[in-house]
Scaffold this motif. Structure first.
Motif, PDB file in Angstrom:
ATOM      1  N   ASN A 149       0.824  -1.217   0.000  1.00 10.70           N
ATOM      2  CA  ASN A 149       0.000   0.000   0.000  1.00 10.70           C
ATOM      3  C   ASN A 149       0.853   1.260   0.000  1.00 10.70           C
ATOM      4  O   ASN A 149       0.449   2.282  -0.548  1.00 10.70           O
ATOM      5  N   GLN A 150       2.029   1.207   0.602  1.00  4.73           N
ATOM      6  CA  GLN A 150       2.882   2.391   0.647  1.00  4.73           C
ATOM      7  C   GLN A 150       3.363   2.812  -0.738  1.00  4.73           C
ATOM      8  O   GLN A 150       3.757   3.955  -0.940  1.00  4.73           O
ATOM      9  N   GLY A 210      -4.849  -0.803  -7.534  1.00  4.30           N
ATOM     10  CA  GLY A 210      -3.434  -0.508  -7.356  1.00  4.30           C
ATOM     11  C   GLY A 210      -2.574  -1.757  -7.350  1.00  4.30           C
ATOM     12  O   GLY A 210      -1.505  -1.795  -7.964  1.00  4.30           O
ATOM     13  N   PRO A 238      -0.469   5.029  -5.389  1.00  4.56           N
ATOM     14  CA  PRO A 238      -0.922   6.422  -5.366  1.00  4.56           C
ATOM     15  C   PRO A 238      -2.168   6.561  -4.488  1.00  4.56           C
ATOM     16  O   PRO A 238      -2.981   5.626  -4.402  1.00  4.56           O
ATOM     17  N   PRO A 239      -2.354   7.702  -3.819  1.00  8.93           N
ATOM     18  CA  PRO A 239      -3.479   7.865  -2.896  1.00  8.93           C
ATOM     19  C   PRO A 239      -4.851   7.779  -3.572  1.00  8.93           C
ATOM     20  O   PRO A 239      -5.830   7.456  -2.918  1.00  8.93           O
ATOM     21  N   ASP A 240      -4.910   8.013  -4.875  1.00  8.49           N
ATOM     22  CA  ASP A 240      -6.205   7.979  -5.566  1.00  8.49           C
ATOM     23  C   ASP A 240      -6.589   6.574  -6.027  1.00  8.49           C
ATOM     24  O   ASP A 240      -7.644   6.374  -6.608  1.00  8.49           O
ATOM     25  N   LYS A 241      -5.746   5.579  -5.780  1.00  4.23           N
ATOM     26  CA  LYS A 241      -6.029   4.208  -6.210  1.00  4.23           C
ATOM     27  C   LYS A 241      -6.623   3.402  -5.063  1.00  4.23           C
ATOM     28  O   LYS A 241      -6.130   3.440  -3.944  1.00  4.23           O
ATOM     29  N   ASP A 242      -7.685   2.653  -5.380  1.00  4.01           N
ATOM     30  CA  ASP A 242      -8.143   1.697  -4.374  1.00  4.01           C
ATOM     31  C   ASP A 242      -7.136   0.548  -4.384  1.00  4.01           C
ATOM     32  O   ASP A 242      -6.475   0.308  -5.393  1.00  4.01           O
ATOM     33  N   PRO A 243      -6.980  -0.157  -3.252  1.00  5.97           N
ATOM     34  CA  PRO A 243      -5.945  -1.192  -3.176  1.00  5.97           C
ATOM     35  C   PRO A 243      -6.048  -2.258  -4.261  1.00  5.97           C
ATOM     36  O   PRO A 243      -5.033  -2.651  -4.824  1.00  5.97           O
TER      37      PRO A 243
END
Length: 192
Positions: A88-89, A100, A92-97
């Motif tokens: 997760n790190q 991503g 990108p913040p706009d991606k759901d896991p």
């Protein structure tokens, strides 16, 4: 014997209930949802630490026999295994896991991994643990939402090749496969 399933995940509760009633039909099962109990803070540094935190917390709180499960998917990258949660790190913040992870898997060329399932029980005050490692083949092709259609495990991950044929499964087939793999460990934990 009475046994409390101590996990807040309703899917895990359902799978554990199926397996336990198959291997030990004499056990009377309840779960923490039925008892309306808040979970502990899982702040251990490993999956095993978090499992022990749950076991000790619920045993102290209830004073009853407890069983719990924790699992994690690990991707194999350059001959080392990395827990999915640590990826997760890199997202990108706009991606759901899920999206991503799929992109990360494709970008890094990840084709294998493992599902690590850790089980623990406190029976009459004695803590017992066991682990099942299920090899995985990563496939990012067709994704089905319908549980009756053939589907790779967790939508994009499936069991290792069996007799040189990649195995895609329905959710029901996947749960049966998981039961077969996990039953021996649970039998040992719940042995009389």
């Amino acid at each position: 014997m009475e046994l409390v399933i101590a996990t807040g995940n309703s899917n895990r509760i359902g799978r554990l209930e199926k397996i336990i009633t198959t291997i030990r039909p004499d056990i009377h099962l309840t779960n923490i949802f039925d008892l309306n109990i808040n979970p502990p803070q899982e702040n251990g540094s490993t999956q095993a630490d978090n499992l022990l935190i749950k076991l000790k917390y619920y045993y102290r709180l209830l004073g009853k026999n407890i069983i719990s499960e924790d699992d994690i998917i690990e991707f194999k990258i350059k001959n080392k295994y990395f827990p999915v949660v640590s990826l997760n790190q890199f997202l990108p913040p706009d991606k759901d896991p899920f999206t991503g992870w799929l992109e990360y898997i494709k970008k890094k060329g990840i084709t294998s991994g493992q599902l690590v399932k850790s089980y623990g029980a406190v029976i009459d005050g004695e803590i017992k643990t066991g682990q099942v490692i299920i090899p995985l083949v990563i496939k990012t092709g067709q994704i089905y939402q319908n549980p009756v259609k053939k589907n790779v495990l967790n939508n994009f991950i499936g069991p290792k090749k069996i007799r040189k044929t990649f195995v895609e499964m329905t959710i029901m087939e996947r749960d049966g496969y998981m039961q077969t793999q996990c039953s021996p460990v649970l039998k040992k934990l719940l042995a009389k």
